[in-house]
Design a protein around this motif. Structure first.
Motif, PDB file in Angstrom:
ATOM      1  N   PRO A   1      -9.486  11.979 -34.809  1.00 14.00           N
ATOM      2  CA  PRO A   1     -10.822  11.245 -35.377  1.00 14.00           C
ATOM      3  C   PRO A   1     -11.573  10.153 -34.696  1.00 14.00           C
ATOM      4  CG  PRO A   1      -8.771  10.663 -36.696  1.00 14.00           C
ATOM      5  CD  PRO A   1      -8.169  11.349 -35.372  1.00 14.00           C
ATOM      6  N   SER A   2     -12.718  10.185 -35.009  1.00 16.55           N
ATOM      7  CA  SER A   2     -13.463   8.876 -34.484  1.00 16.55           C
ATOM      8  C   SER A   2     -12.905   7.655 -35.179  1.00 16.55           C
ATOM      9  CB  SER A   2     -14.829   9.037 -34.775  1.00 16.55           C
ATOM     10  OG  SER A   2     -15.096   9.231 -35.958  1.00 16.55           O
ATOM     11  N   GLY A   3     -12.785   6.427 -34.236  1.00 21.21           N
ATOM     12  CA  GLY A   3     -12.235   5.396 -34.780  1.00 21.21           C
ATOM     13  C   GLY A   3     -10.789   5.273 -34.983  1.00 21.21           C
ATOM     14  N   SER A   4     -10.008   5.952 -34.215  1.00 21.30           N
ATOM     15  CA  SER A   4      -8.542   6.350 -34.325  1.00 21.30           C
ATOM     16  C   SER A   4      -8.138   5.236 -33.364  1.00 21.30           C
ATOM     17  CB  SER A   4      -7.863   7.518 -33.919  1.00 21.30           C
ATOM     18  OG  SER A   4      -8.581   8.266 -32.718  1.00 21.30           O
ATOM     19  N   ILE A   5      -8.939   4.849 -32.011  1.00 20.99           N
ATOM     20  CA  ILE A   5      -8.471   4.149 -31.305  1.00 20.99           C
ATOM     21  C   ILE A   5      -9.500   3.182 -30.996  1.00 20.99           C
ATOM     22  CG2 ILE A   5      -6.817   5.564 -29.965  1.00 20.99           C
ATOM     23  CD1 ILE A   5     -10.145   5.481 -28.695  1.00 20.99           C
ATOM     24  N   LYS A   6      -9.258   1.949 -29.965  1.00 23.15           N
ATOM     25  CA  LYS A   6     -10.447   0.907 -29.883  1.00 23.15           C
ATOM     26  C   LYS A   6     -10.572   1.228 -28.388  1.00 23.15           C
ATOM     27  CE  LYS A   6     -10.716  -4.095 -29.687  1.00 23.15           C
ATOM     28  NZ  LYS A   6     -10.208  -5.331 -29.801  1.00 23.15           N
ATOM     29  N   GLY A   7     -12.136   1.515 -27.880  1.00 22.27           N
ATOM     30  CA  GLY A   7     -12.736   1.786 -26.816  1.00 22.27           C
ATOM     31  C   GLY A   7     -12.292   3.181 -26.242  1.00 22.27           C
ATOM     32  N   LYS A   8     -12.023   3.157 -25.067  1.00 19.45           N
ATOM     33  CA  LYS A   8     -11.624   4.454 -24.465  1.00 19.45           C
ATOM     34  C   LYS A   8     -10.140   4.394 -24.027  1.00 19.45           C
ATOM     35  CE  LYS A   8     -16.286   5.676 -22.713  1.00 19.45           C
ATOM     36  NZ  LYS A   8     -17.244   6.097 -21.799  1.00 19.45           N
ATOM     37  N   ARG A   9      -9.765   5.427 -24.274  1.00 16.29           N
ATOM     38  CA  ARG A   9      -8.010   5.563 -23.725  1.00 16.29           C
ATOM     39  C   ARG A   9      -7.723   7.055 -22.861  1.00 16.29           C
ATOM     40  NH1 ARG A   9      -4.427   1.927 -26.749  1.00 16.29           N
ATOM     41  NH2 ARG A   9      -5.692   0.150 -27.067  1.00 16.29           N
TER      42      ARG A   9
ATOM     43  N   ARG B   1       0.923  -1.207   0.039  1.00 14.19           N
ATOM     44  CA  ARG B   1       0.190   0.130  -0.060  1.00 14.19           C
ATOM     45  C   ARG B   1       0.941   1.295   0.256  1.00 14.19           C
ATOM     46  NH1 ARG B   1      -5.363  -1.093   0.721  1.00 14.19           N
ATOM     47  NH2 ARG B   1      -5.910  -3.068   1.478  1.00 14.19           N
ATOM     48  N   ILE B   2       0.801   1.748  -1.187  1.00 13.09           N
ATOM     49  CA  ILE B   2       1.745   3.063  -1.299  1.00 13.09           C
ATOM     50  C   ILE B   2       0.810   4.320  -1.581  1.00 13.09           C
ATOM     51  CG2 ILE B   2       3.869   4.088  -2.683  1.00 13.09           C
ATOM     52  CD1 ILE B   2       4.715   1.161  -3.497  1.00 13.09           C
ATOM     53  N   GLY B   3       1.205   5.298  -0.730  1.00 13.61           N
ATOM     54  CA  GLY B   3       0.331   6.572  -0.762  1.00 13.61           C
ATOM     55  C   GLY B   3       0.322   7.400  -2.175  1.00 13.61           C
ATOM     56  N   GLU B   4       1.438   6.975  -3.153  1.00 16.81           N
ATOM     57  CA  GLU B   4       1.581   7.778  -4.402  1.00 16.81           C
ATOM     58  C   GLU B   4       0.254   7.688  -4.890  1.00 16.81           C
ATOM     59  OE1 GLU B   4       4.413   8.058  -8.400  1.00 16.81           O
ATOM     60  OE2 GLU B   4       4.774   6.405  -6.693  1.00 16.81           O
ATOM     61  N   LYS B   5      -0.250   8.807  -5.515  1.00 24.63           N
ATOM     62  CA  LYS B   5      -1.438   9.080  -6.595  1.00 24.63           C
ATOM     63  C   LYS B   5      -0.768   9.294  -7.930  1.00 24.63           C
ATOM     64  CE  LYS B   5      -4.891  10.227  -3.159  1.00 24.63           C
ATOM     65  NZ  LYS B   5      -5.830  11.063  -2.706  1.00 24.63           N
ATOM     66  N   ILE B   6      -1.403   8.898  -8.924  1.00 29.94           N
ATOM     67  CA  ILE B   6      -1.055   9.157 -10.392  1.00 29.94           C
ATOM     68  C   ILE B   6      -1.708  10.412 -10.758  1.00 29.94           C
ATOM     69  CG2 ILE B   6      -1.196   8.164 -12.759  1.00 29.94           C
ATOM     70  CD1 ILE B   6       0.605   6.657 -10.811  1.00 29.94           C
ATOM     71  N   ALA B   7      -1.016  11.410 -11.415  1.00 31.23           N
ATOM     72  CA  ALA B   7      -1.505  12.644 -11.662  1.00 31.23           C
ATOM     73  C   ALA B   7      -2.911  12.495 -12.606  1.00 31.23           C
ATOM     74  CB  ALA B   7      -0.567  13.615 -12.429  1.00 31.23           C
ATOM     75  N   SER B   8      -3.789  13.296 -12.294  1.00 34.37           N
ATOM     76  CA  SER B   8      -5.152  13.110 -13.129  1.00 34.37           C
ATOM     77  C   SER B   8      -5.092  14.327 -14.228  1.00 34.37           C
ATOM     78  CB  SER B   8      -6.163  13.376 -12.165  1.00 34.37           C
ATOM     79  OG  SER B   8      -6.066  14.642 -11.602  1.00 34.37           O
ATOM     80  N   ASP B   9      -4.033  14.556 -14.943  1.00 38.01           N
ATOM     81  CA  ASP B   9      -3.947  15.516 -15.949  1.00 38.01           C
ATOM     82  C   ASP B   9      -4.079  14.755 -17.189  1.00 38.01           C
ATOM     83  OD1 ASP B   9      -1.556  14.393 -15.864  1.00 38.01           O
ATOM     84  OD2 ASP B   9      -0.299  16.061 -15.998  1.00 38.01           O
ATOM     85  N   PHE B  10      -4.606  13.632 -17.495  1.00 34.43           N
ATOM     86  CA  PHE B  10      -5.054  12.605 -18.665  1.00 34.43           C
ATOM     87  C   PHE B  10      -6.570  13.079 -19.047  1.00 34.43           C
ATOM     88  CE2 PHE B  10      -1.513  10.299 -17.106  1.00 34.43           C
ATOM     89  CZ  PHE B  10      -0.912   9.979 -18.241  1.00 34.43           C
ATOM     90  N   TYR B  11      -6.808  13.229 -20.408  1.00 32.95           N
ATOM     91  CA  TYR B  11      -8.030  13.245 -21.053  1.00 32.95           C
ATOM     92  C   TYR B  11      -8.513  11.989 -21.449  1.00 32.95           C
ATOM     93  CZ  TYR B  11      -6.934  18.389 -21.577  1.00 32.95           C
ATOM     94  OH  TYR B  11      -6.672  19.836 -21.343  1.00 32.95           O
ATOM     95  N   VAL B  12      -9.843  11.731 -21.340  1.00 34.15           N
ATOM     96  CA  VAL B  12     -10.210  10.471 -21.931  1.00 34.15           C
ATOM     97  C   VAL B  12     -10.873  10.734 -23.363  1.00 34.15           C
ATOM     98  CG1 VAL B  12     -12.316   8.928 -21.528  1.00 34.15           C
ATOM     99  CG2 VAL B  12     -11.174  10.091 -19.508  1.00 34.15           C
ATOM    100  N   ILE B  13     -10.388   9.716 -24.142  1.00 30.95           N
ATOM    101  CA  ILE B  13     -10.654   9.964 -25.469  1.00 30.95           C
ATOM    102  C   ILE B  13     -11.611   8.388 -25.751  1.00 30.95           C
ATOM    103  CG2 ILE B  13      -8.766  11.338 -26.340  1.00 30.95           C
ATOM    104  CD1 ILE B  13      -7.200   8.872 -27.059  1.00 30.95           C
ATOM    105  N   ASP B  14     -12.096   8.766 -26.773  1.00 32.24           N
ATOM    106  CA  ASP B  14     -13.572   7.685 -27.047  1.00 32.24           C
ATOM    107  C   ASP B  14     -13.491   7.363 -28.514  1.00 32.24           C
ATOM    108  OD1 ASP B  14     -15.675   5.997 -27.431  1.00 32.24           O
ATOM    109  OD2 ASP B  14     -16.760   7.280 -25.849  1.00 32.24           O
ATOM    110  N   GLU B  15     -13.291   6.063 -28.956  1.00 28.64           N
ATOM    111  CA  GLU B  15     -13.404   5.856 -30.401  1.00 28.64           C
ATOM    112  C   GLU B  15     -14.809   6.108 -31.354  1.00 28.64           C
ATOM    113  OE1 GLU B  15     -13.611   1.404 -31.332  1.00 28.64           O
ATOM    114  OE2 GLU B  15     -14.994   1.397 -29.448  1.00 28.64           O
ATOM    115  N   LYS B  16     -15.615   6.717 -30.426  1.00 31.94           N
ATOM    116  CA  LYS B  16     -16.994   6.883 -31.066  1.00 31.94           C
ATOM    117  C   LYS B  16     -16.990   8.546 -31.297  1.00 31.94           C
ATOM    118  CE  LYS B  16     -19.448   2.903 -28.926  1.00 31.94           C
ATOM    119  NZ  LYS B  16     -20.542   2.460 -28.205  1.00 31.94           N
TER     120      LYS B  16
END
Length: 609
Positions: free
Chosen positions: A402-410, A370-385
């Motif tokens: 563009p839509s369809g550039s990735i699979k699912g959500k990243r 159990r390590i208290g370090e938190k990952i920075a939340s400065d990521f955007y959610v991108i959606d294939e749709k």
């Protein structure tokens, strides 16, 4: 003699003959015991001798099956030809020629032979074809004239040309791409087989492990990775003190930098990697064969930001997990390779093997705490749709997905990078001045490959005049290689530089004010006679934006001749009729520009003997 299915089995060694001829009790089940053994021995003997080495040269390789090539996988092995062309190439076994290829790229000059039962062999980068049995070289030239094309891809459907095993079919060369070598493939139906399974090559040196990366994944995205340098102790590899601590809340996977040598000093790719957690195999990749439909999926096993063959040397970094849900022919389906969130201790073992069975082994303990370090939340959610527009905090850079550039959500992160170490690396690799590195941005994670290109727009920095804009391009940069210039368009109304990319990475605005460099090579490379024409070469290189192939102008004694630029060997090449350069003094004039518009002119007198 022993027979099976009306076929004579191979001669057995003396020890086996003695064993069979011993006066054993006549047991009814003895023949049923021996028959499978004899069949296995027959199959082994056939497999070991089915393929003959296609050159009268030592068995030395410069590349193996499954190496990374851009985003794809190498489809065969590359055989060294001592840096020379003209060595005879022989058929690996009897068959019928069914395809002849002659192009300036890819395979270059190549032959395809069908051996029956779905088995085929391919010979690429040839200098020329045989002119003895079937006059292939003359046939290829005649076909080029008949079809009036500079390239040839001719298939024989009925009149296949037969060749016996070990019969000469061509001469090794350097056509297509790369320095002189022979590209050799074995195909079986829709698979690319590993030729090393059918040709024995002496190899006593185990693979070498360089780095281990521990990666945290969220939403199928690498949101953080840490590199651990590797040391070797008592024949085993281990990171640091043999222990690695991670958070018990994170889902992690490993990346491994390693390579093999196959009896030579150059680096080649690994044959097999196994990953174990507490003695259970949780992932395996092996290049026994590749489905032809899979050869474009190199990014599923290699981290393309750390793996390269080219300007930055040779490096291979493997993702030890199944990052795509589909099955690939080079990934074992026993496990995903992921270490799921959990408190406790795990014994991790990684085995790296070459085809000869030599192994490099790494062991360490993974402590999930159990390590208290938190990952920075400065990521955007991108959606294939849907189409996504992402900007950095200052708004100087915009990424359009563009839509369809990735699979699912990243997840995606865009930011300005001003690391001093990064600036120094770019300056050292590309020999560019500090004041010409205008802006550096990063799009993270680096190990993603998009299905459709993303658009990158960067605002023109302040203080840059309209005249300077023509020398500025957007470059993509990974720390394992030189900055790559991207096709850049400048919109003067909006003051924006625009380009497309299939990957993330560092994106840099660089002003290139250094022209290309041209020099005359040694005499034997500068002018070379080939049958009915002469070949003239001139070295041309550009460290940054690289040579613009469309800008090349070549004149001999004031007369223009067509030319091509070889990126791998960095030379301009002209093929011209022999009568165009008779014995005596001649003048050569070559003009070339780089992609940033800087121009270089070369003019010189040379004597033709």
């Amino acid at each position: 003699m022993y027979y099976f299915n009306n076929k004579r089995l191979p001669k057995l060694n003396s020890h086996l003959r003695i064993f069979i001829n011993m006066r054993l009790p006549r047991i009814k089940w003895l023949p049923s015991l021996l028959l499978p053994l004899l069949v296995l021995l027959s199959a082994y003997a056939e497999a070991k001798n089915i393929i003959h080495w296609p050159l009268n040269l030592p068995k030395s390789l410069s590349a193996t099956l499954g190496e990374i090539r851009g985003y794809s996988l190498h489809q065969g092995i590359d055989i060294k030809t001592r840096g020379r062309v003209g060595y005879p190439v022989f058929a690996a076994l009897s068959g019928k020629l069914y395809r002849i290829v002659s192009k300036e790229y890819g395979y270059g000059n190549a032959l395809f032979i069908d051996h029956g039962n779905g088995l085929k062999s391919v010979y690429g980068h040839l200098d020329s074809f045989e002119e003895g049995k079937h006059h292939l070289d003359s046939l290829a030239k005649t076909l080029s004239v008949l079809y009036n094309r500079d390239f040839l891809d001719f298939r024989l459907y009925k009149s296949h040309l037969p060749y016996n095993s070990e019969e000469m079919i061509a001469y090794a060369g350097e056509s297509g791409s790369g320095p002189p070598h022979l590209h050799f493939e074995i195909r079986k139906d829709d698979r690319l087989l590993n030729p090393l399974a059918l040709i024995h090559i002496k190899d006593k040196e185990p693979p070498i492990i360089e780095n281990l990366f521990v990666c945290i994944e969220k939403n199928d995205t690498t949101i953080k990775e840490e590199r651990f340098r590797i040391k070797k102790r008592w024949g085993k590899y281990l990171p640091q003190n043999g222990e690695i601590e991670v958070s018990s809340n994170d889902r992690i996977f490993f990346k491994l930098s390693c390579y093999d040598r196959v009896g030579a000093r150059n680096r080649v790719a690994i044959y097999k990697i196994k990953l174990f957690s507490d003695k259970a195999r949780i992932f395996e990749t092996a290049f026994n064969a590749i489905q032809i439909s899979d050869y474009k999926n190199g990014h599923l096993i290699y981290d393309i930001s750390k793996s390269a063959i080219g300007d930055g040397g040779v490096s291979y970094t493997y993702s030890l997990c199944q990052r795509d849900k589909r099955n690939s022919s080079f990934i074992n389906g026993d496990g995903s390779g992921y270490i799921e969130p959990k408190n406790g201790e795990r014994d991790i073992r990684i085995e790296v093997l070459d085809f000869a069975g030599n192994a490099a082994i790494m062991k360490f303990k993974l402590l999930q705490k159990r390590i208290g370090e938190k990952i920075a939340s400065d990521f955007y959610v991108i959606d294939e749709k849907r189409i996504c527009h992402i900007r950095n905090m200052t708004g100087e850079m915009e990424v359009i997905m563009p839509s369809g550039s990735i699979k699912g959500k990243r997840l995606l992160k865009v930011e300005i990078s001003e690391k001093r170490g990064l600036l120094n690396k770019i300056k050292k690799i590309s020999a560019v001045n500090r004041e010409d590195i205008l802006k550096i941005f990063s799009i993270y994670p680096f190990d993603i490959v998009y299905k459709r290109p993303i658009t990158i727009q960067i605002q023109k920095p302040k203080g840059i005049s309209d005249r300077e804009v023509q020398n500025i391009l957007i470059y993509r940069f990974f720390e394992s290689r030189r900055p790559k210039p991207l096709d850049t368009v400048y919109n003067s109304e909006r003051g924006v530089f625009k380009t497309l990319s299939l990957t993330n990475g560092y994106f840099i605005l660089i002003r290139d004010r250094i022209p290309p460099r041209m020099v005359m090579p040694p005499t034997h490379e500068f002018c070379e006679d080939r049958s009915i024409y002469s070949r003239i070469r001139l070295y041309a290189s550009d460290n940054l934006s690289r040579i613009d192939r469309d800008s090349i102008t070549c004149l001999i004694d004031g007369e223009s001749f067509p030319s091509k630029y070889d990126t791998a060997r960095k030379w301009i090449e002209m093929n011209l009729p022999r009568e165009a350069i008779s014995i005596g003094l001649h003048h050569i004039f070559v003009e070339v520009s780089d992609r940033a518009g800087n121009q270089c002119v070369f003019r010189e007198l040379f004597m033709r003997n």
